[in-house]
Design a protein around this motif. Structure first.
Motif, PDB file in Angstrom:
ATOM      1  N   ARG A 117      11.315   8.193 -12.679  1.00  0.00           N
ATOM      2  CA  ARG A 117       9.871   8.399 -12.808  1.00  0.00           C
ATOM      3  C   ARG A 117       9.099   7.297 -12.081  1.00  0.00           C
ATOM      4  O   ARG A 117       8.088   7.549 -11.426  1.00  0.00           O
ATOM      5  CB  ARG A 117       9.472   8.448 -14.281  1.00  0.00           C
ATOM      6  N   ALA A 118       9.598   6.060 -12.218  1.00  0.00           N
ATOM      7  CA  ALA A 118       8.928   4.935 -11.567  1.00  0.00           C
ATOM      8  C   ALA A 118       8.966   5.072 -10.045  1.00  0.00           C
ATOM      9  O   ALA A 118       7.961   4.798  -9.361  1.00  0.00           O
ATOM     10  CB  ALA A 118       9.585   3.625 -11.994  1.00  0.00           C
ATOM     11  N   LEU A 119      10.116   5.502  -9.494  1.00  0.00           N
ATOM     12  CA  LEU A 119      10.234   5.680  -8.047  1.00  0.00           C
ATOM     13  C   LEU A 119       9.255   6.730  -7.552  1.00  0.00           C
ATOM     14  O   LEU A 119       8.532   6.508  -6.565  1.00  0.00           O
ATOM     15  CB  LEU A 119      11.661   6.082  -7.687  1.00  0.00           C
ATOM     16  N   ARG A 120       9.187   7.850  -8.224  1.00  0.00           N
ATOM     17  CA  ARG A 120       8.317   8.935  -7.797  1.00  0.00           C
ATOM     18  C   ARG A 120       6.847   8.567  -7.944  1.00  0.00           C
ATOM     19  O   ARG A 120       6.025   8.891  -7.070  1.00  0.00           O
ATOM     20  CB  ARG A 120       8.658  10.211  -8.572  1.00  0.00           C
ATOM     21  N   LEU A 121       6.509   7.892  -9.013  1.00  0.00           N
ATOM     22  CA  LEU A 121       5.128   7.441  -9.176  1.00  0.00           C
ATOM     23  C   LEU A 121       4.784   6.420  -8.107  1.00  0.00           C
ATOM     24  O   LEU A 121       3.685   6.456  -7.520  1.00  0.00           O
ATOM     25  CB  LEU A 121       4.937   6.838 -10.570  1.00  0.00           C
ATOM     26  N   GLY A 122       5.724   5.525  -7.822  1.00  0.00           N
ATOM     27  CA  GLY A 122       5.482   4.532  -6.786  1.00  0.00           C
ATOM     28  C   GLY A 122       5.259   5.160  -5.418  1.00  0.00           C
ATOM     29  O   GLY A 122       4.381   4.727  -4.664  1.00  0.00           O
ATOM     30  N   ARG A 124       4.108   8.179  -4.833  1.00  0.00           N
ATOM     31  CA  ARG A 124       2.797   8.837  -4.851  1.00  0.00           C
ATOM     32  C   ARG A 124       1.663   7.828  -4.669  1.00  0.00           C
ATOM     33  O   ARG A 124       0.743   8.050  -3.886  1.00  0.00           O
ATOM     34  CB  ARG A 124       2.615   9.599  -6.160  1.00  0.00           C
ATOM     35  N   LYS A 125       1.737   6.730  -5.376  1.00  0.00           N
ATOM     36  CA  LYS A 125       0.658   5.748  -5.317  1.00  0.00           C
ATOM     37  C   LYS A 125       0.642   5.003  -3.987  1.00  0.00           C
ATOM     38  O   LYS A 125      -0.422   4.654  -3.475  1.00  0.00           O
ATOM     39  CB  LYS A 125       0.802   4.735  -6.465  1.00  0.00           C
ATOM     40  N   ALA A 126       1.820   4.760  -3.415  1.00  0.00           N
ATOM     41  CA  ALA A 126       1.887   3.985  -2.178  1.00  0.00           C
ATOM     42  C   ALA A 126       1.511   4.792  -0.943  1.00  0.00           C
ATOM     43  O   ALA A 126       0.927   4.252   0.004  1.00  0.00           O
ATOM     44  CB  ALA A 126       3.298   3.416  -2.000  1.00  0.00           C
ATOM     45  N   LEU A 127       1.813   6.088  -0.940  1.00  0.00           N
ATOM     46  CA  LEU A 127       1.705   6.870   0.292  1.00  0.00           C
ATOM     47  C   LEU A 127       0.386   7.598   0.464  1.00  0.00           C
ATOM     48  O   LEU A 127      -0.041   7.826   1.600  1.00  0.00           O
ATOM     49  CB  LEU A 127       2.849   7.888   0.357  1.00  0.00           C
ATOM     50  N   VAL A 128      -0.268   7.983  -0.616  1.00  0.00           N
ATOM     51  CA  VAL A 128      -1.373   8.933  -0.478  1.00  0.00           C
ATOM     52  C   VAL A 128      -2.718   8.295  -0.131  1.00  0.00           C
ATOM     53  O   VAL A 128      -3.638   8.996   0.298  1.00  0.00           O
ATOM     54  CB  VAL A 128      -1.528   9.789  -1.755  1.00  0.00           C
ATOM     55  N   GLU A 129      -2.863   6.986  -0.306  1.00  0.00           N
ATOM     56  CA  GLU A 129      -4.119   6.315   0.028  1.00  0.00           C
ATOM     57  C   GLU A 129      -3.925   5.521   1.322  1.00  0.00           C
ATOM     58  O   GLU A 129      -3.181   4.535   1.340  1.00  0.00           O
ATOM     59  CB  GLU A 129      -4.550   5.378  -1.097  1.00  0.00           C
ATOM     60  N   PRO A 130      -4.573   5.908   2.423  1.00  0.00           N
ATOM     61  CA  PRO A 130      -4.320   5.277   3.724  1.00  0.00           C
ATOM     62  C   PRO A 130      -4.494   3.762   3.730  1.00  0.00           C
ATOM     63  O   PRO A 130      -3.650   3.038   4.274  1.00  0.00           O
ATOM     64  CB  PRO A 130      -5.334   5.957   4.648  1.00  0.00           C
ATOM     65  N   LYS A 131      -5.565   3.250   3.132  1.00  0.00           N
ATOM     66  CA  LYS A 131      -5.796   1.806   3.165  1.00  0.00           C
ATOM     67  C   LYS A 131      -4.729   1.066   2.373  1.00  0.00           C
ATOM     68  O   LYS A 131      -4.237   0.012   2.791  1.00  0.00           O
ATOM     69  CB  LYS A 131      -7.190   1.489   2.623  1.00  0.00           C
ATOM     70  N   GLY A 212      -8.834  12.922   2.710  1.00  0.00           N
ATOM     71  CA  GLY A 212      -7.677  12.045   2.585  1.00  0.00           C
ATOM     72  C   GLY A 212      -6.375  12.802   2.671  1.00  0.00           C
ATOM     73  O   GLY A 212      -6.230  13.739   3.464  1.00  0.00           O
ATOM     74  N   CYS A 213      -5.415  12.425   1.835  1.00  0.00           N
ATOM     75  CA  CYS A 213      -4.105  13.064   1.825  1.00  0.00           C
ATOM     76  C   CYS A 213      -4.260  14.564   1.583  1.00  0.00           C
ATOM     77  O   CYS A 213      -5.094  14.999   0.781  1.00  0.00           O
ATOM     78  CB  CYS A 213      -3.242  12.439   0.731  1.00  0.00           C
ATOM     79  N   CYS A 214      -3.447  15.359   2.263  1.00  0.00           N
ATOM     80  CA  CYS A 214      -3.550  16.817   2.151  1.00  0.00           C
ATOM     81  C   CYS A 214      -3.144  17.335   0.781  1.00  0.00           C
ATOM     82  O   CYS A 214      -3.440  18.471   0.428  1.00  0.00           O
ATOM     83  CB  CYS A 214      -2.692  17.484   3.217  1.00  0.00           C
ATOM     84  N   GLY A 215      -2.439  16.505  -0.008  1.00  0.00           N
ATOM     85  CA  GLY A 215      -2.000  16.923  -1.336  1.00  0.00           C
ATOM     86  C   GLY A 215      -0.521  17.248  -1.422  1.00  0.00           C
ATOM     87  O   GLY A 215       0.006  17.447  -2.516  1.00  0.00           O
ATOM     88  N   ALA A 216       0.167  17.293  -0.279  1.00  0.00           N
ATOM     89  CA  ALA A 216       1.570  17.718  -0.274  1.00  0.00           C
ATOM     90  C   ALA A 216       2.475  16.751  -1.031  1.00  0.00           C
ATOM     91  O   ALA A 216       3.399  17.176  -1.737  1.00  0.00           O
ATOM     92  CB  ALA A 216       2.058  17.887   1.161  1.00  0.00           C
ATOM     93  N   ILE A 217       2.237  15.458  -0.885  1.00  0.00           N
ATOM     94  CA  ILE A 217       3.122  14.484  -1.535  1.00  0.00           C
ATOM     95  C   ILE A 217       3.071  14.645  -3.046  1.00  0.00           C
ATOM     96  O   ILE A 217       4.100  14.734  -3.722  1.00  0.00           O
ATOM     97  CB  ILE A 217       2.741  13.049  -1.112  1.00  0.00           C
ATOM     98  N   ASP A 218       1.868  14.686  -3.604  1.00  0.00           N
ATOM     99  CA  ASP A 218       1.735  14.905  -5.047  1.00  0.00           C
ATOM    100  C   ASP A 218       2.334  16.247  -5.449  1.00  0.00           C
ATOM    101  O   ASP A 218       3.105  16.339  -6.407  1.00  0.00           O
ATOM    102  CB  ASP A 218       0.254  14.875  -5.454  1.00  0.00           C
ATOM    103  N   PHE A 219       1.973  17.275  -4.721  1.00  0.00           N
ATOM    104  CA  PHE A 219       2.354  18.633  -5.101  1.00  0.00           C
ATOM    105  C   PHE A 219       3.867  18.794  -5.136  1.00  0.00           C
ATOM    106  O   PHE A 219       4.416  19.401  -6.062  1.00  0.00           O
ATOM    107  CB  PHE A 219       1.739  19.640  -4.125  1.00  0.00           C
ATOM    108  N   HIS A 220       4.558  18.238  -4.157  1.00  0.00           N
ATOM    109  CA  HIS A 220       6.007  18.428  -4.070  1.00  0.00           C
ATOM    110  C   HIS A 220       6.798  17.387  -4.857  1.00  0.00           C
ATOM    111  O   HIS A 220       8.031  17.458  -4.901  1.00  0.00           O
ATOM    112  CB  HIS A 220       6.442  18.471  -2.607  1.00  0.00           C
ATOM    113  N   LEU A 221       6.100  16.418  -5.454  1.00  0.00           N
ATOM    114  CA  LEU A 221       6.750  15.503  -6.392  1.00  0.00           C
ATOM    115  C   LEU A 221       6.394  15.890  -7.829  1.00  0.00           C
ATOM    116  O   LEU A 221       6.445  15.061  -8.737  1.00  0.00           O
ATOM    117  CB  LEU A 221       6.345  14.052  -6.100  1.00  0.00           C
ATOM    118  N   ASN A 222       6.040  17.154  -7.999  1.00  0.00           N
ATOM    119  CA  ASN A 222       5.772  17.739  -9.321  1.00  0.00           C
ATOM    120  C   ASN A 222       4.553  17.161 -10.027  1.00  0.00           C
ATOM    121  O   ASN A 222       4.425  17.265 -11.240  1.00  0.00           O
ATOM    122  CB  ASN A 222       7.012  17.629 -10.228  1.00  0.00           C
TER     123      ASN A 222
END
Length: 427
Positions: A117-122, A124-131, A212-222
């Motif tokens: 869970r920690a890996l997947r949350l990490g 999501r949080k690291a990749l989806v915000e460009p800055k 911003g992010c298209c939503g794919a990373i969140d969507f495909h990580l459930n």
């Protein structure tokens, strides 16, 4: 395929959709012949047909069924979502829709261990915000020896400089561009090169920095609701440029990463039941175009390209299987005078698959090395692709240079074109 859902089950939208998809499957197994993980592992449960059976049994079973375990989830996790099986399937099974339902259900029934869970949350949080991603990337590049190898391989030590980006508003023809979440950090020149090439064709890019992010990373990580929220936010950012009273709106929404393009084109389906966004999502999906869809309709002679390099093109799964644009980039590149080397098994995934190369590194590495062997067989000078995930994954092997194809086109513009561009561009 025969299903056994109760009438009560079928009142649930996700079960009703799963039932529709399952009933189109005829058990033929053609899908296994082109499934990358089945070819590597030889396990029926690691092919589309086997996964369909696993999801069917799970969805039809009671909540407390002990047969639904972490092993079920393992086989679903190993799926690349490359959608090669959909291209192969003679019955038109929309496998990816069933997979989204199955993954969400197994996540609910069999919670992951804290480390997963920690890996997947990490991610999501690291990749989806460009800055945030760019800050983390710079930190990782600074302390590269301390970064785990799987992540260090994905960090380009010195990305190609973006150069001058033209002022898009000076053209009558306008398009939006999805800047992306990781691409501005990993390959800042991709979108800048796109702007320069489109500028030469008389097309400007309207800025929409709120997207911003298209939503794919969140969507495909459930984290599907988080993904939908990002989709709505992008629609809100683009809508003022689309729905313009009394004047023409933008012609298209351009994506230079085929993974993002595949997702944006599915906004209409994903938000179909949202009363506030369904109509807007349908309009956005209709406007969404991969960059190659724009260029193939233009007079490419205008670009005055002078080029003789030998290229091998890796067609991302999201371009050839999701968007069904197989052969389109190759046609454009050949039309511009590039020499393309033959690539065997071009339909197979490279192993990037969004975050797959991080969550399933062993399989991803095998797929990457097999793909590079095929791409390098014709001795190309450069490997080009159309998706930032594939680009960084393949480049991580430190073999033949890997670039986005539009960068190579941009570099091949005549010197006069480049000088003219710089004279009419803002820094």
């Amino acid at each position: 395929m025969q299903t056994h859902f109760t009438e009560e089950d079928l009142q649930k939208p996700h079960i009703r959709e799963a039932d529709r998809v399952l009933r189109t499957c005829v058990h033929c197994g053609f899908c296994n012949a082109t499934c990358p993980t089945y070819q590597l592992l030889g396990d029926e449960r690691d092919g589309p047909r086997g996964r369909i059976y696993l999801m069917k049994e799970m969805l039809e079973s009671p909540e407390d069924d002990t047969q639904v375990t972490e092993e079920t989830r393992l086989h679903l996790d190993r799926c690349l979502t490359c959608r090669n099986c959909e291209t192969t399937c003679p019955s038109g099974v929309e496998y990816h829709k069933l997979l989204d339902i199955g993954r969400a259900e197994i996540e609910r029934r069999v919670p992951r261990r804290p480390a997963e869970r920690a890996l997947r949350l990490g991610l999501r949080k690291a990749l989806v915000e460009p800055k945030r991603f760019q800050a983390l990337l710079k930190l990782g590049q600074t302390f590269r020896p301390l970064v785990p190898g799987a992540l260090a391989d994905k960090m380009p030590p010195t990305p190609v400089d973006a150069g001058v980006r033209p002022e898009g508003r000076r053209h009558a023809r306008q398009m939006l561009i999805l800047e992306g979440c990781v691409q501005p950090g990993l390959s800042p020149n991709t979108n800048a090169a796109t702007a320069r090439v489109l500028d030469r064709l008389g097309i400007g890019l309207t800025p929409a920095p709120e997207a911003g992010c298209c939503g794919a990373i969140d969507f495909h990580l459930n984290a599907q609701e988080a993904g939908r929220a990002r989709m709505r936010a992008n629609i809100d950012a683009w809508w003022p440029h689309i729905d313009k009273t009394g004047e023409a709106g933008v012609e298209a929404i351009v994506q230079t990463a085929s993974g993002c393009g595949a997702m944006v084109k599915e906004y209409a389906e994903v938000l179909a039941d949202d009363p506030d966004y369904a109509a807007k999502a349908e309009r956005v999906s209709a406007l969404a175009k991969d960059l190659v869809e724009v260029l193939r309709d233009e007079d490419l002679a205008t670009l005055e390209v002078k080029e003789s390099r030998r290229l091998a093109f890796h067609c991302p799964c999201t371009l050839q299987h999701a968007q069904r644009l197989n052969g389109a980039v190759e046609q454009v590149l050949r039309g511009l005078g590039f020499t393309l080397t033959p690539v065997q098994d071009a339909h197979l995934c490279c192993g990037s698959a969004g975050t797959y190369s991080v969550t399933q590194p062993e399989l991803a590495t095998q797929l990457r090395d097999n793909k590079l062997d095929s791409l390098e067989a014709g001795n190309p000078e450069v490997i080009v692709t159309a998706n930032i995930g594939c680009q960084t994954h393949l480049a991580g092997a430190n073999r033949t240079p890997v670039r986005h194809w539009i960068e190579i086109v941009d570099e091949a513009l005549t010197p006069a074109t480049s000088n003219e561009l710089r004279a009419t561009s803002s820094p």
